[in-house]
Motif scaffolding. Sequence first.
Motif, short mmCIF file in Angstrom:
data_model
loop_
_atom_site.label_atom_id
_atom_site.label_comp_id
_atom_site.label_asym_id
_atom_site.label_seq_id
_atom_site.Cartn_x
_atom_site.Cartn_y
_atom_site.Cartn_z
N HIS A 1 0.83 -1.21 0.00
CA HIS A 1 0.00 0.00 0.00
C HIS A 1 0.87 1.27 0.00
O HIS A 1 1.82 1.37 0.78
CB HIS A 1 -0.91 0.00 1.24
CG HIS A 1 -2.08 0.90 1.09
ND1 HIS A 1 -1.97 2.27 1.21
CD2 HIS A 1 -3.37 0.64 0.79
CE1 HIS A 1 -3.16 2.80 1.01
NE2 HIS A 1 -4.03 1.85 0.76
N PRO A 2 0.55 2.23 -0.87
CA PRO A 2 1.35 3.46 -0.91
C PRO A 2 1.41 4.21 0.44
O PRO A 2 2.41 4.87 0.72
CB PRO A 2 0.62 4.31 -1.96
CG PRO A 2 0.02 3.30 -2.88
CD PRO A 2 -0.41 2.17 -1.97
N CYS B 1 -10.95 5.93 -2.74
CA CYS B 1 -9.91 5.63 -1.75
C CYS B 1 -9.63 6.88 -0.92
O CYS B 1 -9.27 7.93 -1.48
CB CYS B 1 -8.63 5.17 -2.46
SG CYS B 1 -7.24 5.02 -1.34
N PHE C 1 -7.25 7.72 0.72
CA PHE C 1 -5.86 8.17 0.66
C PHE C 1 -5.56 8.91 -0.66
O PHE C 1 -4.48 9.46 -0.83
CB PHE C 1 -4.92 6.96 0.83
CG PHE C 1 -3.47 7.31 0.96
CD1 PHE C 1 -3.01 8.14 1.97
CD2 PHE C 1 -2.54 6.79 0.06
CE1 PHE C 1 -1.66 8.48 2.08
CE2 PHE C 1 -1.20 7.11 0.17
CZ PHE C 1 -0.76 7.96 1.18
N HIS C 2 -6.54 8.94 -1.60
CA HIS C 2 -6.18 9.40 -2.95
C HIS C 2 -5.64 10.84 -3.01
O HIS C 2 -4.74 11.11 -3.80
CB HIS C 2 -7.33 9.15 -3.96
CG HIS C 2 -8.39 10.21 -4.03
ND1 HIS C 2 -9.69 10.01 -3.63
CD2 HIS C 2 -8.34 11.49 -4.48
CE1 HIS C 2 -10.39 11.11 -3.85
NE2 HIS C 2 -9.60 12.02 -4.32
N CYS D 1 -1.91 10.45 -2.49
CA CYS D 1 -1.22 9.28 -3.07
C CYS D 1 -0.50 9.65 -4.36
O CYS D 1 -1.11 10.21 -5.27
CB CYS D 1 -2.23 8.17 -3.34
SG CYS D 1 -1.45 6.70 -4.00
N PHE E 1 0.47 7.58 -6.51
CA PHE E 1 0.17 6.59 -7.55
C PHE E 1 -1.31 6.61 -7.94
O PHE E 1 -1.79 5.68 -8.57
CB PHE E 1 0.55 5.19 -7.06
CG PHE E 1 1.97 5.09 -6.64
CD1 PHE E 1 2.99 5.25 -7.57
CD2 PHE E 1 2.31 4.86 -5.31
CE1 PHE E 1 4.32 5.18 -7.18
CE2 PHE E 1 3.63 4.78 -4.92
CZ PHE E 1 4.64 4.95 -5.85
N VAL E 2 -2.00 7.67 -7.55
CA VAL E 2 -3.46 7.71 -7.74
C VAL E 2 -3.84 7.50 -9.21
O VAL E 2 -3.17 7.99 -10.12
CB VAL E 2 -4.04 9.03 -7.18
CG1 VAL E 2 -3.49 10.22 -7.92
CG2 VAL E 2 -5.56 9.03 -7.21
N MET E 3 -4.91 6.71 -9.42
CA MET E 3 -5.40 6.44 -10.78
C MET E 3 -6.86 6.89 -10.85
O MET E 3 -7.47 7.18 -9.84
CB MET E 3 -5.34 4.93 -11.06
CG MET E 3 -3.96 4.32 -10.91
SD MET E 3 -4.02 2.52 -10.95
CE MET E 3 -4.52 2.11 -9.29
N CYS F 1 -9.38 5.30 -8.49
CA CYS F 1 -9.18 5.58 -7.06
C CYS F 1 -10.12 6.70 -6.58
O CYS F 1 -10.41 6.81 -5.39
CB CYS F 1 -7.74 6.00 -6.78
SG CYS F 1 -6.52 4.85 -7.41
N PRO G 1 -11.27 0.84 -2.43
CA PRO G 1 -10.57 -0.45 -2.57
C PRO G 1 -10.84 -1.36 -1.39
O PRO G 1 -10.79 -0.92 -0.24
CB PRO G 1 -9.09 -0.04 -2.62
CG PRO G 1 -9.02 1.31 -1.99
CD PRO G 1 -10.37 1.95 -2.11
N CYS H 1 -5.80 -1.55 -1.94
CA CYS H 1 -5.31 -0.61 -2.94
C CYS H 1 -5.58 -1.19 -4.32
O CYS H 1 -5.48 -2.40 -4.51
CB CYS H 1 -3.81 -0.40 -2.72
SG CYS H 1 -3.04 0.55 -4.04
N HIS H 2 -5.91 -0.31 -5.29
CA HIS H 2 -6.22 -0.78 -6.64
C HIS H 2 -4.98 -1.13 -7.47
O HIS H 2 -5.11 -1.64 -8.57
CB HIS H 2 -7.00 0.29 -7.40
CG HIS H 2 -8.37 0.55 -6.83
ND1 HIS H 2 -9.26 -0.46 -6.54
CD2 HIS H 2 -8.99 1.71 -6.48
CE1 HIS H 2 -10.37 0.06 -6.05
NE2 HIS H 2 -10.23 1.38 -6.00
N LEU H 3 -3.79 -0.82 -6.97
CA LEU H 3 -2.58 -1.12 -7.75
C LEU H 3 -2.46 -2.64 -7.94
O LEU H 3 -2.92 -3.41 -7.09
CB LEU H 3 -1.33 -0.62 -7.01
CG LEU H 3 -1.07 0.88 -7.05
CD1 LEU H 3 0.09 1.23 -6.12
CD2 LEU H 3 -0.76 1.36 -8.47
FE1 SF4 Z 1 -3.26 5.23 -4.06
FE2 SF4 Z 1 -5.28 4.40 -5.55
FE3 SF4 Z 1 -4.01 2.68 -4.03
FE4 SF4 Z 1 -5.59 4.53 -2.94
S1 SF4 Z 1 -6.22 2.85 -4.29
S2 SF4 Z 1 -3.59 3.96 -2.26
S3 SF4 Z 1 -5.21 6.26 -4.32
S4 SF4 Z 1 -3.16 3.80 -5.78
#
Ligand code: SF4
Length: 342
Positions: free
Chosen positions: A245-246, A282, A284-285, A288, A290-292, A295, A300, A313-315
């Motif tokens: 997790h980021p 999410c 945390f977006h 983050c 790595f946000v997509m 997110c 997630p 996390c969606h990664l």
């Molecule tokens: Fe980051 Fe997206 Fe994972 Fe949340 S779900 S921690 S925003 S990459």
Amino acid sequence: MALLQVRDLTVSFRTSDGLVQAVRGVSFDVQKGRTLGIVGESGSGKTVCTQTLLGLTRGAEVGGTAEFDGQDLLTMTSAQLRRVRGARIAAIFQDPLSSLHPLYRVGWQIVEMIRAHERVSKPAARARAIELLDLVGIPQAASRVDDYPHEFSGGMRQRAMIAMALALNPELIIADEPTTALDATVQAQVIDLLQRLRDEFDSALIIITHDLGVIADMADQVLVMYAGKAVEIADRRTLFYLPHHPYTQGLLESIPGSAGVNEKLRPIPGQPPSLINLPSGCAFHPRCRFVMDRCLTEIPELRTVERGHLSACHLPLDLTGLGSADDSARQQAADAGREKIG
Ligand code: SF4
């Protein structure tokens, strides 16, 4: 079977500003003789989580279950919970004066604690209090037993509180930031003491901290919390070497000493969200790197990265380890996401 099994715990408070969702569906197990570390920034819900188990969140709306040795702590009456608290589950807090009354002698308080739960004579309870103070390293315990809390140093007060927590050989010890107020040397001694006592009494330990250094020293299993949710669960080694997790990665990268000699620490940008107004998707977006796209809208769920390792996390699940500017898969995800949130 686990000594404590918490399932889908939710805790919220109604306030004039709205509903504070302090804990949002958290599940975890604690095994006998093992230490679970719960880590997160302040406001992540880690303290509310354990205070709820102890019946200390009055006025909260609570859901889920918390089975301790087969009995649900969340449905116990106040009287039943009082019998369990202290005798079978003990708590150690950051501020010893929250447990030690300043107007009563330290030994007297331990004696009262023992006699409230066990039928023992005063002399026998006093002998046990001295034995416990000695065990936690109070010098000349037989004479210091009659000191008032203000006559102890900060480290000694913390040790006295640990002695009080251990007075009834609890099966589960919950230690909430037990070393935060202490200097590094005393902190190391208290950590060593807690580990030794856990082994000696074969108790289970939950340690709550914002400090991953304490987790590295003590925990077998780690639960990372953010905005009231569990975002990563793993054994200590996996968490430190292969975090997914980021947010966990951000916590690890902000530990003093984690960056190379010529590198600056990378604190997590921004602040934890308000628990009344949580971000969509999410939580945390906004912080983050790595946000997509997804997110921003999809919450997630905790998914299994590998056996015993879960991440919300969606990664992709194979992206474990500390991400860096050279990590192209993460970088692509981050680039795509940054465009979306500007
Ligand atoms: Fe980051 Fe997206 Fe994972 Fe949340 S779900 S921690 S925003 S990459």
